[in-house]
Design an enzyme around this catalytic site. Sequence first.
Site, PDB file in Angstrom:
ATOM      1  CD  GLU A  85      -3.629  -2.569   7.273  1.00 51.16           C
ATOM      2  OE1 GLU A  85      -2.569  -2.853   6.730  1.00 51.16           O
ATOM      3  OE2 GLU A  85      -4.195  -1.475   7.111  1.00 51.16           O
ATOM      4  CG  ASN A 112      -1.707   1.211   1.438  1.00 51.37           C
ATOM      5  OD1 ASN A 112      -1.781   2.067   0.554  1.00 51.37           O
ATOM      6  ND2 ASN A 112      -2.340   1.335   2.597  1.00 51.37           N
ATOM      7  CD1 TRP A 113       3.574   0.946  -2.653  1.00 52.40           C
ATOM      8  CD2 TRP A 113       3.538   1.880  -4.691  1.00 52.40           C
ATOM      9  NE1 TRP A 113       4.265   0.117  -3.498  1.00 52.40           N
ATOM     10  CE2 TRP A 113       4.252   0.662  -4.766  1.00 52.40           C
ATOM     11  CE3 TRP A 113       3.373   2.627  -5.855  1.00 52.40           C
ATOM     12  CZ2 TRP A 113       4.811   0.187  -5.960  1.00 52.40           C
ATOM     13  CZ3 TRP A 113       3.932   2.163  -7.043  1.00 52.40           C
ATOM     14  CH2 TRP A 113       4.645   0.962  -7.087  1.00 52.40           C
ATOM     15  CE  LYS A 114      -0.239   3.236   4.752  1.00 55.81           C
ATOM     16  NZ  LYS A 114      -0.208   3.354   6.201  1.00 55.81           N
ATOM     17  CB  SER A 128       4.760  -2.119  12.259  1.00 53.08           C
ATOM     18  OG  SER A 128       4.437  -0.765  12.529  1.00 53.08           O
ATOM     19  N   GLY A 154       2.340   1.972  10.982  1.00 53.40           N
ATOM     20  CA  GLY A 154       3.373   3.005  10.908  1.00 53.40           C
ATOM     21  C   GLY A 154       4.040   3.327  12.231  1.00 53.40           C
ATOM     22  CG  HIS A 200      -5.929   1.898   5.096  1.00 50.03           C
ATOM     23  ND1 HIS A 200      -5.541   2.846   6.004  1.00 50.03           N
ATOM     24  CD2 HIS A 200      -4.907   1.014   5.003  1.00 50.03           C
ATOM     25  CE1 HIS A 200      -4.325   2.544   6.442  1.00 50.03           C
ATOM     26  NE2 HIS A 200      -3.916   1.442   5.853  1.00 50.03           N
ATOM     27  N   GLY A 225       2.740  -1.203   4.353  1.00 57.62           N
ATOM     28  CA  GLY A 225       2.789   0.220   4.045  1.00 57.62           C
ATOM     29  C   GLY A 225       4.229   0.688   3.878  1.00 57.62           C
ATOM     30  N   GLY A 226       4.803   1.218   4.938  1.00 58.39           N
ATOM     31  CA  GLY A 226       6.135   1.826   4.879  1.00 58.39           C
ATOM     32  C   GLY A 226       7.188   0.960   4.203  1.00 58.39           C
ATOM     33  CD  GLU A 253      -3.108   5.394   6.732  1.00 55.57           C
ATOM     34  OE1 GLU A 253      -3.013   5.407   5.491  1.00 55.57           O
ATOM     35  OE2 GLU A 253      -2.248   4.868   7.474  1.00 55.57           O
TER      36      GLU A 253
HETATM   37  P1  PGA Z   1       2.642   0.121   7.732  1.00 60.80           P
HETATM   38  O1  PGA Z   1       1.199   0.378   7.093  1.00 60.80           O
HETATM   39  O2  PGA Z   1       3.183  -1.136   7.137  1.00 60.80           O
HETATM   40  O3  PGA Z   1       3.449   1.325   7.378  1.00 60.80           O
HETATM   41  O4  PGA Z   1       2.442  -0.015   9.215  1.00 60.80           O
HETATM   42  C1  PGA Z   1       0.324  -0.678   6.833  1.00 60.80           C
HETATM   43  C2  PGA Z   1      -0.946  -0.163   6.217  1.00 60.80           C
HETATM   44  O5  PGA Z   1      -1.399   0.925   6.597  1.00 60.80           O
HETATM   45  O6  PGA Z   1      -1.540  -0.813   5.340  1.00 60.80           O
END
Ligand code: PGA
Length: 257
Positions: free
Chosen positions: A173, A12-14, A219, A179, A101, A240-241, A103
């Site tokens: 999640e 997930n490149w956000k 994470s 994150g 998600h 994500g990250g 977010e």
């Molecule tokens: P993260 O994000 O790996 O940076 O914790 C995961 C996500 O939000 O899908």
Amino acid sequence: MPGKRTPLVAGNWKMYTTSGEGAILVEDLVQLVGDSFDDVEVAVCPPFTGLKAVSTLIELDALPVKLGAQDVFWEAEGAFTGAVSTRMLKELRCDYVIVGHSERREFFGETDETVNKKVHAVFEGGMAPIMCCGEPFSVYEAGETDDYVRSQVRLGLAGLTAEQASALVVAYEPIWAIGTGHTPTPEKANDVARMIRATVGAMYGPPAALECRVLYGGSVKPENATMFFMEPDIDGALVGGAALKAATFADIVHAAR
Ligand code: PGA
């Protein structure tokens, strides 16, 4: 990750990559993971503006990478300024759409009801949703994770057919793990994944429970990925990250193989 569920590792490149950066990232990634494997599915989810460039690369170079979007609107078309439909995503060869998600729930007002509309739209559009669920820290601390997540799953996945439920991807999640560098133990994450699977089973029957994939996200790094992937009810990761660097994402893909 036993059974016939093919593990899925989705990045997930956000809101990080431009179209050009995304194209480089996916090329670097394929260099590192190699181009001939079918034991794990790899997907990348760029921002909308990056889908076309990555899609073109995947097609021209026959890359073993699937494409996902990070969101979609549920209406087929119309006067919905700023929105993108499933037909637009399907034309770019998206296979997956992340829905709900945390977010999007926090910053864009998504609710279980809108998540459910999107899940339906994604299936009707010929793709599979990666429906996200997960609790905030206060709920985790209070020991109420199961009730919280079960409700998200019941409402978000209401009204599907058994066949659709089998093709589902649910990403567990915990919000406090996204994150932050903090994660639940793999055993705890697996307990929630098993509960999600049981909930899908109660709604749509045992085959759906057996076949739907449940990912862990929050994470995930090369250092901890193997531990999560070894859990029987965890079928991969939403990353994500660590998906923003080809090397770390490739290491997570290798961990899943
Ligand atoms: P993260 O994000 O790996 O940076 O914790 C995961 C996500 O939000 O899908």
